[in-house]
Structures are given as C-alpha cells and as structure tokens.
Design a protein around this motif. Structure first.
Motif, mmCIF file in Angstrom:
data_model
loop_
_atom_site.group_PDB
_atom_site.id
_atom_site.type_symbol
_atom_site.label_atom_id
_atom_site.label_comp_id
_atom_site.label_asym_id
_atom_site.label_seq_id
_atom_site.Cartn_x
_atom_site.Cartn_y
_atom_site.Cartn_z
ATOM 1 N N ILE A 1 0.829 -1.210 0.000
ATOM 2 C CA ILE A 1 0.000 0.000 0.000
ATOM 3 C C ILE A 1 0.858 1.252 0.000
ATOM 4 C CG2 ILE A 1 -1.718 1.299 1.315
ATOM 5 C CD1 ILE A 1 -2.730 -1.396 2.379
ATOM 6 N N PHE A 2 1.951 1.235 0.759
ATOM 7 C CA PHE A 2 2.823 2.406 0.881
ATOM 8 C C PHE A 2 4.174 2.103 0.235
ATOM 9 C CE2 PHE A 2 0.072 2.277 4.646
ATOM 10 C CZ PHE A 2 -0.635 3.461 4.450
ATOM 11 N N LEU B 1 1.173 5.442 -7.405
ATOM 12 C CA LEU B 1 -0.069 4.880 -6.894
ATOM 13 C C LEU B 1 -0.456 3.669 -7.720
ATOM 14 C CD1 LEU B 1 -2.204 8.059 -6.181
ATOM 15 C CD2 LEU B 1 -0.840 6.729 -4.598
ATOM 16 N N LYS B 2 -0.957 2.644 -7.050
ATOM 17 C CA LYS B 2 -1.366 1.440 -7.744
ATOM 18 C C LYS B 2 -2.723 1.654 -8.400
ATOM 19 C CE LYS B 2 1.271 -1.652 -4.772
ATOM 20 N NZ LYS B 2 2.168 -2.029 -5.863
ATOM 21 N N ASN C 1 -6.638 0.993 -9.481
ATOM 22 C CA ASN C 1 -7.808 0.754 -8.638
ATOM 23 C C ASN C 1 -8.079 -0.739 -8.471
ATOM 24 O OD1 ASN C 1 -8.393 3.391 -8.026
ATOM 25 N ND2 ASN C 1 -9.819 3.680 -9.717
ATOM 26 N N LEU D 1 -5.725 -1.995 -5.840
ATOM 27 C CA LEU D 1 -6.156 -1.513 -4.522
ATOM 28 C C LEU D 1 -7.402 -2.256 -4.035
ATOM 29 C CD1 LEU D 1 -5.616 2.335 -4.938
ATOM 30 C CD2 LEU D 1 -4.278 0.769 -3.533
ATOM 31 N N ALA E 1 -6.500 3.475 4.776
ATOM 32 C CA ALA E 1 -5.488 3.922 3.816
ATOM 33 C C ALA E 1 -5.865 3.519 2.396
ATOM 34 C CB ALA E 1 -4.125 3.345 4.183
ATOM 35 N N VAL E 2 -6.298 2.272 2.220
ATOM 36 C CA VAL E 2 -6.669 1.806 0.875
ATOM 37 C C VAL E 2 -7.869 2.603 0.351
ATOM 38 C CG1 VAL E 2 -7.506 -0.149 -0.461
ATOM 39 C CG2 VAL E 2 -5.738 -0.496 1.248
ATOM 40 N N PHE F 1 -6.667 5.984 -0.735
ATOM 41 C CA PHE F 1 -5.983 5.971 -2.027
ATOM 42 C C PHE F 1 -6.978 5.841 -3.179
ATOM 43 C CE2 PHE F 1 -1.944 4.623 0.174
ATOM 44 C CZ PHE F 1 -1.250 5.771 -0.164
ATOM 45 N N THR G 1 -8.602 9.131 -3.598
ATOM 46 C CA THR G 1 -7.664 10.082 -4.207
ATOM 47 C C THR G 1 -7.558 9.871 -5.703
ATOM 48 O OG1 THR G 1 -6.392 10.216 -2.155
ATOM 49 C CG2 THR G 1 -5.286 10.903 -4.175
ATOM 50 N N LYS G 2 -7.466 8.601 -6.122
ATOM 51 C CA LYS G 2 -7.374 8.328 -7.556
ATOM 52 C C LYS G 2 -8.647 8.761 -8.275
ATOM 53 C CE LYS G 2 -5.413 4.694 -9.177
ATOM 54 N NZ LYS G 2 -4.273 5.343 -9.838
#
Length: 314
Positions: free
Chosen positions: A148-149, A161-162, A164, A167, A241-242, A245, A248-249
């Motif tokens: 994740i980080f 960033l990975k 979607n 994630l 966190a996931v 992210f 955010t994406k």
C-alpha cells in the motif's frame, strides 16, 4: 470417534477425546466416565452460564476455537471440556492441531498423571496455535502495508499509486485478515474464560505445578489479546489507507475531466462565434481570417491550461 489416553503405570484412563462423535461414542464415553456429556447444540450456546458451569465438583466448559486462519469460510468450531478430579473429556467436531500435538507427545512417551495436567497441556497447545496464527496474520499485514505504501518514487518525485483494481484486491485481503482476526479473538476470549477456572478456588486434585502452568497460560493470553488488538488496529488503519488511495485516484480522474471540460469552453466559444451565418462578419473577408481564427482557438485552449497549471490544479 472416541480415543482415550491415560497413565501407563496404573493403566487408568485420564483423557477421553471425542471427535465428531456418534450417539454410540457418547454412550461409550458416558459409561466409561460416569459423566453426562453435552452435545454440539449445548456446546454452541453463547451464554456465559452455558459455557462455564460447575456441577457436583465437575467443571463443564465450552468455547469456540478457530480451525483455520487462512480461510474465512470456516467459522470457529465448538469445543467442550468436562473436567473432574479423575478424567478429562473433550468433545470437538474438527481436527485441531493443538490436540494432535498433545497426542503426538503421548505417543512419544510423555505421561499423563492427572486430568488437570491434561487440561493444562491442551490449553497450552491451543495458546501456541493462536500465537502462530497471529504471527502469520501479522506478517501478512506487514506485506500488505509495504504494497500500500511503496517506497519507490517516480522521476517527478510523486509516489507511484497502484491501479484501482490492485487496490481493490488489497482491500479484500485486508478485510479477510480482519475477519480471521475476529475468529481468533473469539478463541482468545474463550480461553480467557476457562483457563483460570481450575485454580479459581482451591481444588485438591489440581497440583501446584498445574496451577503454575495455567497461570503462565493466563499471562500468555493477556499478551496475545494485546497483540490481537494491535493487529486489529492495523487492519483498520490499512482499510482506511486503501479507501483513501481509491478516493484520491477517483478525485484525480474527476479533476482531469473537470480541467479538460473547462479548458474546452473558450475554444468552443470562439468556434461557435465564427460558425455563425451572419452576412456582415468582417473577419470573413480577411485574407488571414482563417489562420487568425485557428490561432485564437489554440490560444484560448492553451491559456486556461497554463493558468490551471500555475494554480497547481494538475
């Protein structure tokens, strides 16, 4: 299936183990021990009075125990302990590593001297199994945290960033870890209820060495409960966190679409103006009217994009 183990010197049976017992197995065990044994329905009850009781000096204990920490479709299986001064009778409905380890020790020559010792050995092995399962989940969460980080960064200095889809897969794995932890928590709570009972009051048939072993197991359970709480907090942190992210994406995508749509308005306006079919439009008679209109469209596209870039919107 009914198995029995005892003191090799005296030949007396101390531990009776029932695995997926039939009615005949129940009848045989009750005839051999003189004790009334609870069935699966009774062992599955969740009231504390049903899981922990004492009748006639005999302890009737039950708890759920996790059978597999790698799959969430296998819920904890009920286990029953009937502990008296002479025998220990266990009833379970699945193969358990802790019980197999105790049996392996007996086959290797370890001797049972009392029912309380058998109970302490079994609960000690169950605690070891829970400890291994928690360590396994902890290692899995560490690996997911590194996914994740990521520490690697792109040339522009922004974290990679990975996707979607990746994630979402990580989100499922973290959720599975949380579900498995909840099953283990039920096992820890069950052991915390039953382990102190043999020495909760003075019993002549519970030796001082057994009391020491049970008190050690009680302290180990406290540390495992703290570790499980820490892991559960990490699960919640990774879930947040996931999801952060992913949000955010999605916001980045909406931001790009917003910038593109807003930047497309000025050139569309210019093209619409010069696409009007009015008779008196001075630019129509210019020799450089067409390049002028194209340049105006290009400038009206570039200037908003530069302004958005200056504002740091993308």
């Amino acid at each position: 299936m009914l198995s029995s183990y005892g003191d090799a010197q005296s030949g007396s049976k101390i531990w009776y183990d029932l695995v997926n017992p039939s009615q005949a197995d129940f009848a045989e065990a009750q005839a051999a021990t003189g004790l009334k044994l609870p069935d699966r329905e009774k062992l599955s009850e969740i009231e504390n009075s049903s899981r922990v009781s004492e009748r006639g000096g005999v302890l009737y204990l039950s708890m759920p125990f996790v059978t597999n920490a790698s799959a969430i479709d296998e819920p904890p299986s009920p286990i029953g302990f009937v502990l008296s001064d002479k025998v220990l009778v266990t009833t379970r409905f699945s193969e358990l590593r802790a019980f197999n380890a105790c049996k392996a020790g007996l086959l290797e020559g370890k001797q049972l001297t009392s029912s309380a010792e058998a109970f302490a050995s079994l609960t000690g092995e169950m605690i070891d199994v829970i400890s291994d399962l928690l360590e396994q989940i902890g290692n899995e969460l560490d690996m997911l945290s590194r996914q994740i980080f990521p520490s690697l960064k792109s040339r522009r200095g922004r974290p990679k960033l990975k996707s979607n889809a990746t994630l979402r897969n990580i989100l499922i794995e973290v959720g599975n870890a949380g579900e498995r932890l909840s099953n283990i928590r039920a096992s820890i709570l069950g052991l915390q209820r039953i382990v102190p009972l043999p020495f909760a009051k003075e019993r002549p048939w519970v030796s001082a060495s057994v009391v020491g072993d049970l008190k050690t197991s009680q302290a180990d359970l406290l540390s495992l409960a703290d570790f499980e709480t820490q892991l559960y907090g990490k699960v919640q942190f990774l879930l947040d966190a996931v999801l952060g992210f992913i949000t955010t994406k999605q916001n980045d995508i909406f931001q790009v679409l917003t910038v593109v749509s807003v930047a497309g308005i000025p050139p569309t306006l210019v093209a619409s103006i010069y696409g009007m079919n009015f008779k008196d439009m001075p630019e129509l008679n210019w020799s450089w009217g067409y390049p002028y209109a194209l340049a105006l469209i290009v400038l009206s596209t570039i200037i908003p994009l530069l302004w958005f870039k200056w504002r740091g919107w993308f």
